[in-house]
Scaffold this motif. Structure first.
Motif, PDB file in Angstrom:
ATOM      1  N   PRO A   1       0.836  -1.201   0.000  1.00  0.00           N
ATOM      2  CA  PRO A   1       0.000   0.000   0.000  1.00  0.00           C
ATOM      3  C   PRO A   1       0.875   1.257   0.000  1.00  0.00           C
ATOM      4  O   PRO A   1       1.904   1.310   0.665  1.00  0.00           O
ATOM      5  CB  PRO A   1      -0.788  -0.101   1.304  1.00  0.00           C
ATOM      6  CG  PRO A   1      -0.721  -1.532   1.690  1.00  0.00           C
ATOM      7  CD  PRO A   1       0.566  -2.053   1.144  1.00  0.00           C
TER       8      PRO A   1
ATOM      9  N   GLN B   1      -1.656   5.367   5.956  1.00  0.00           N
ATOM     10  CA  GLN B   1      -2.825   4.939   6.739  1.00  0.00           C
ATOM     11  C   GLN B   1      -3.293   3.530   6.355  1.00  0.00           C
ATOM     12  O   GLN B   1      -4.057   2.913   7.087  1.00  0.00           O
ATOM     13  CB  GLN B   1      -3.981   5.946   6.636  1.00  0.00           C
ATOM     14  CG  GLN B   1      -4.506   6.170   5.246  1.00  0.00           C
ATOM     15  CD  GLN B   1      -3.864   7.351   4.550  1.00  0.00           C
ATOM     16  OE1 GLN B   1      -2.703   7.653   4.781  1.00  0.00           O
ATOM     17  NE2 GLN B   1      -4.613   8.017   3.691  1.00  0.00           N
ATOM     18  N   ASP B   2      -2.822   3.004   5.210  1.00  0.00           N
ATOM     19  CA  ASP B   2      -3.184   1.650   4.798  1.00  0.00           C
ATOM     20  C   ASP B   2      -2.147   0.605   5.206  1.00  0.00           C
ATOM     21  O   ASP B   2      -2.356  -0.586   5.008  1.00  0.00           O
ATOM     22  CB  ASP B   2      -3.364   1.596   3.275  1.00  0.00           C
ATOM     23  CG  ASP B   2      -4.544   2.427   2.812  1.00  0.00           C
ATOM     24  OD1 ASP B   2      -5.485   2.620   3.597  1.00  0.00           O
ATOM     25  OD2 ASP B   2      -4.518   2.896   1.652  1.00  0.00           O
ATOM     26  N   TRP B   3      -1.002   1.021   5.740  1.00  0.00           N
ATOM     27  CA  TRP B   3       0.024   0.085   6.161  1.00  0.00           C
ATOM     28  C   TRP B   3      -0.454  -0.710   7.372  1.00  0.00           C
ATOM     29  O   TRP B   3      -1.248  -0.207   8.176  1.00  0.00           O
ATOM     30  CB  TRP B   3       1.304   0.818   6.541  1.00  0.00           C
ATOM     31  CG  TRP B   3       1.977   1.535   5.416  1.00  0.00           C
ATOM     32  CD1 TRP B   3       1.738   1.398   4.082  1.00  0.00           C
ATOM     33  CD2 TRP B   3       2.999   2.521   5.530  1.00  0.00           C
ATOM     34  NE1 TRP B   3       2.551   2.238   3.362  1.00  0.00           N
ATOM     35  CE2 TRP B   3       3.339   2.946   4.230  1.00  0.00           C
ATOM     36  CE3 TRP B   3       3.667   3.091   6.600  1.00  0.00           C
ATOM     37  CZ2 TRP B   3       4.315   3.895   3.976  1.00  0.00           C
ATOM     38  CZ3 TRP B   3       4.635   4.034   6.352  1.00  0.00           C
ATOM     39  CH2 TRP B   3       4.961   4.428   5.049  1.00  0.00           C
TER      40      TRP B   3
ATOM     41  N   ARG C   1       2.486   2.280  12.374  1.00  0.00           N
ATOM     42  CA  ARG C   1       2.256   1.598  11.101  1.00  0.00           C
ATOM     43  C   ARG C   1       3.566   1.460  10.351  1.00  0.00           C
ATOM     44  O   ARG C   1       4.414   2.369  10.411  1.00  0.00           O
ATOM     45  CB  ARG C   1       1.239   2.357  10.270  1.00  0.00           C
ATOM     46  CG  ARG C   1      -0.166   2.299  10.854  1.00  0.00           C
ATOM     47  CD  ARG C   1      -1.170   3.039  10.008  1.00  0.00           C
ATOM     48  NE  ARG C   1      -0.900   4.456   9.858  1.00  0.00           N
ATOM     49  CZ  ARG C   1      -1.185   5.398  10.762  1.00  0.00           C
ATOM     50  NH1 ARG C   1      -1.749   5.041  11.895  1.00  0.00           N
ATOM     51  NH2 ARG C   1      -0.932   6.663  10.532  1.00  0.00           N
TER      52      ARG C   1
ATOM     53  N   ARG D   1      -0.272   4.470   0.734  1.00  0.00           N
ATOM     54  CA  ARG D   1      -0.647   5.438   1.759  1.00  0.00           C
ATOM     55  C   ARG D   1      -0.320   4.902   3.151  1.00  0.00           C
ATOM     56  O   ARG D   1      -0.660   3.763   3.472  1.00  0.00           O
ATOM     57  CB  ARG D   1      -2.142   5.740   1.679  1.00  0.00           C
ATOM     58  CG  ARG D   1      -2.552   6.288   0.333  1.00  0.00           C
ATOM     59  CD  ARG D   1      -4.012   6.602   0.237  1.00  0.00           C
ATOM     60  NE  ARG D   1      -4.820   5.504   0.776  1.00  0.00           N
ATOM     61  CZ  ARG D   1      -6.120   5.605   1.026  1.00  0.00           C
ATOM     62  NH1 ARG D   1      -6.755   6.740   0.794  1.00  0.00           N
ATOM     63  NH2 ARG D   1      -6.804   4.592   1.497  1.00  0.00           N
TER      64      ARG D   1
END
Length: 140
Positions: free
Chosen positions: A48, A52-54, A134, A50
Motif C-alpha cells: 500500500p 494509513q493503509d500500512w 504503522r 498510503r
C-alpha cells in the motif's frame, strides 16, 4: 504417409517431413514452457502506498506486522514507518532481533542489512501513551 499399395512421391514425403517437424516443434515449445513454468520466478508484491493503509498496531508489546519467508542470503530491508505518537519498529531475523528504530509522527525510512537463513519479520510497538504504529517493509 503414403496410401497403401502406392509408391511414395515427393509430395507425400514432403508432407510427412512437415508433419514430423510440427510434432517436434510442438514438443520443444511444450518442454520449454514447462521448464519456464517450473522455474521459481521472483514474486513482486505491491505494498500500500498510503501510510494509513500500512499494517499497524496500538499494542505496547512487540507485534509482528509483516513477514517474508526467503532463501538463505544477504538482504537490505527497507522500513518505512510512522506513528500517531511514539513507537518503535524492529527487524527480526530468524527469531533474533536485528535492529530497533524509533518512530515519530513523520514517515521515516530506514535500511538494515541482514543475513537470513529462512525468515524475516518486522515487528512494531507503541512506546507513547496512545496511538498506532504503522509500517511497511521491502527486501532487496
Amino acid at each position: 504417409m503414403s496410401r497403401v499399395n502406392q509408391p511414395d512421391t515427393l509430395v507425400t514425403l514432403l508432407r510427412e517431413i512437415q508433419r514430423r517437424l510440427r510434432v517436434l516443434e510442438g514438443t520443444r515449445h511444450a518442454t520449454a514452457f514447462a521448464a519456464a513454468a517450473a522455474a521459481p520466478a521472483p514474486v513482486q508484491v505491491f505494498q500500500p502506498a498510503r501510510p494509513q493503509d500500512w499494517p499497524g498496531t496500538a499494542a505496547a508489546d512487540w507485534t509482528p506486522l509483516v513477514r517474508l519467508l526467503t532463501r538463505p542470503g544477504s538482504f537490505v530491508v527497507v522500513l518505512e514507518a510512522v506513528a500517531d505518537g511514539e513507537g518503535e519498529v524492529r527487524v527480526v531475523v530468524d527469531g533474533e532481533p536485528a535492529e530497533t528504530v524509533a518512530v515519530t509522527g513523520e514517515v521515516s525510512r530506514h535500511e538494515t542489512e541482514v543475513t537470513v537463513s529462512a525468515e524475516l519479520v518486522v515487528e512494531a510497538r507503541r512506546t507513547g501513551a496512545a496511538g498506532t504504529v504503522r509500517v511497511t517493509a521491502f527486501a532487496r
